[in-house]
Design an enzyme around this catalytic site. Structure first.
Site, PDB file in Angstrom:
ATOM      1  N   ASP A  44       0.831  -1.217   0.000  1.00  0.00           N
ATOM      2  CA  ASP A  44       0.000   0.000   0.000  1.00  0.00           C
ATOM      3  C   ASP A  44       0.857   1.255   0.000  1.00  0.00           C
ATOM      4  OD1 ASP A  44      -2.295  -1.525   0.003  1.00  0.00           O
ATOM      5  OD2 ASP A  44      -2.555  -1.437   2.184  1.00  0.00           O
ATOM      6  N   GLU A 187      -3.469  -9.083  26.695  1.00  0.00           N
ATOM      7  CA  GLU A 187      -3.931  -7.710  26.459  1.00  0.00           C
ATOM      8  C   GLU A 187      -3.440  -6.784  27.564  1.00  0.00           C
ATOM      9  OE1 GLU A 187      -8.104  -5.140  26.234  1.00  0.00           O
ATOM     10  OE2 GLU A 187      -8.158  -7.321  26.418  1.00  0.00           O
ATOM     11  N   HIS A 276      -5.946 -22.169  10.877  1.00  0.00           N
ATOM     12  CA  HIS A 276      -6.204 -22.897  12.118  1.00  0.00           C
ATOM     13  C   HIS A 276      -5.552 -24.274  12.114  1.00  0.00           C
ATOM     14  CE1 HIS A 276      -9.415 -19.933  13.008  1.00  0.00           C
ATOM     15  NE2 HIS A 276      -9.193 -20.289  14.250  1.00  0.00           N
TER      16      HIS A 276
END
Length: 463
Positions: A44, A187, A276
């Protein structure tokens, strides 16, 4: 992805688990997301901004990082083993601290950039405590609800069918608890480092401002456990993987100027399955979940209007019973569908479904026959008779327009909070109500245009 796939195949061929060998596939899955997204971001960066979406502009890598910067991104320890994944430019803004820039606008139009790094210790500690509690709950609840019992002969002998169905639902919760624990602690580590910082939000009603620490949030346990449809559950689970699949697979294989279609969906499904692993259980769960999601949309489209007012928004007197039914059906179905995801092997997975007579698959087949097969015309006609008297086309368009304007106003408030100089959270999932309103307006507009053309054709004097 190729190396990861080879390791998945090797793990399936060599089923004997060796406690002395570290399973690296988990870390590889995280690296696969990081490296593939980094490749797209670099690509990009070579394009003109006019050809990119807003997200692509924000994440494009215009200057290639140094080796130490790239390795720091790829092997950042708090997210190395269990995730979460994130884009390189997010990590780069954290490294150079521009993530914390505060932008003040003067009356003259000039801007002043200041830097303030908020404290994250309290939020990170809260996440750590939550993660520990999830793991403790998991270790305790497995003493009473276990996969071993569900796979034993006692399961079908001692428990009636309805209890077995709810047992699989409870068993599904026990599977999720360990993920809640691992992802919440991870997290919290990212929040402690500052990487979880996501700007600040000012409540438009109360005027109170708070810092957001959800940049790398990967799970929303409350939303998942109280979800009433497949859309909510999938949006609340493994959130960063969903973003990766959406932004770097689903939208990337869609030709420019076109809407995502079957090819995009198929490519996303295949990528997710290969990512997966190769075990049959993954595919049983994914395929079953896809069919259940499709059936859920059929029921929502045909049954939900019965329980709301003619405007399609205001809940009717029995809407609460509809919501409760959706919750029970969705949670029971997911408890059934996710079993192969943990069992992995084909025969034991099918045996687990057989212990409850494949009831979800049978319900899916019956539903698709009723709403997509020969009885479709009669079923939909009968259900429409139960719906409130519809509004006129002009009234419906007016109400839908007001709904969209209010949604736009709410989004403008959220996206206008740019005081910290970083992009606000991407709106990944618009509510089904938005799509319904847009679809209704498009259908009504086309209907009105057709009626007007027919009228002019039959009444030449009004041309």
């Amino acid at each position: 992805m190729g190396h990861l796939f080879i390791n998945h195949v090797e793990a399936q061929i060599k089923p004997d688990f060796d406690v002395n060998v570290i399973d690296i596939t988990g870390a590889q899955m995280v690296l696969c997301m990081k490296l593939s997204s980094f490749g797209w971001n670099v690509y990009d960066g070579t394009l003109s901004e006019s050809s990119l979406s807003e997200l692509q502009k924000d994440r494009a890598v215009r200057k290639h990082p140094s080796l130490i910067e790239f390795l720091s991104y790829a092997f950042f320890f708090p997210s190395l083993m269990t995730g979460p994944s994130y884009d390189y430019m997010e990590f780069a803004r954290w490294m150079d601290l521009s993530m914390f820039d505060v932008i003040h606008k003067k009356a003259s139009g000039d801007t002043i950039v200041k830097r303030r790094i908020p404290r994250s210790g309290r939020v990170a500690t809260k996440k750590l405590v939550q993660g520990i509690l999830w793991i403790v709950l998991w270790t305790q609840i497995t003493n009473y609800i276990s996969l071993e019992y569900a796979q034993s002969d006692k399961f079908t002998v001692e428990l009636p069918f309805i209890v077995r169905a709810f047992y699989l639902y409870a068993l599904g919760i026990t599977y999720r608890l360990k993920y809640y624990g691992a992802w919440t602690i991870s997290e919290g580590a990212c929040i402690l480092s500052g990487l979880g910082f996501n700007g600040k939000y000012t409540n438009p009603k109360t005027g109170k401002t708070k810092y957001l620490w959800n940049r790398v949030q990967n799970i929303d346990p409350w939303a998942f456990e109280t979800g009433q449809n497949t859309h909510i559950l999938l949006a609340a689970w493994n959130m960063n993987t969903n973003k990766w699949l959406k932004n770097y697979v689903y939208l990337r294989v869609t030709p420019k100027g076109r809407k995502p279609g079957f090819r995009s969906t198929l490519a996303t499904f295949v990528t997710s399955a290969l990512w997966h692993g190769t075990r049959p259980g993954y595919y049983l769960t994914f395929v079953g979940g896809a069919f259940f999601q499709s059936v859920g949309k059929l029921f929502r489209r045909n049954l939900r209007p019965i329980f709301v007012s003619a405007d399609g928004v205001t809940p009717g007197p029995y809407k609460v019973y509809y919501d409760i039914t959706c919750f029970v059906v969705t949670q029971l179905a997911f408890g059934y569908i996710v079993q192969p995801f943990i069992i992995l092997d084909l025969k034991p997975s099918l045996a687990m479904w057989a212990s409850v007579y494949y009831y979800v698959h049978i319900a899916i087949a019956i539903s698709m026959f009723l709403f997509l097969g020969p009885p479709k015309k009669y079923i939909t006609k009968a259900l429409k008779k139960l719906q409130p008297v519809p509004l006129s086309h002009s009234e419906q368009i007016k109400i839908d327009s007001l709904r969209l304007k209010q949604i736009k106003a709410d989004l403008d408030i959220l996206t206008s909070q740019t005081s910290l100089g970083i992009p606000q959270p991407d709106i990944d999932h618009l509510d089904d109500e938005i799509h319904d309103a847009i679809r209704e307006m498009d259908e009504l507009r086309a209907d009105l245009i057709q009626q007007l053309q027919d009228f002019r054709a039959t009444h030449p004097a009004h041309r």
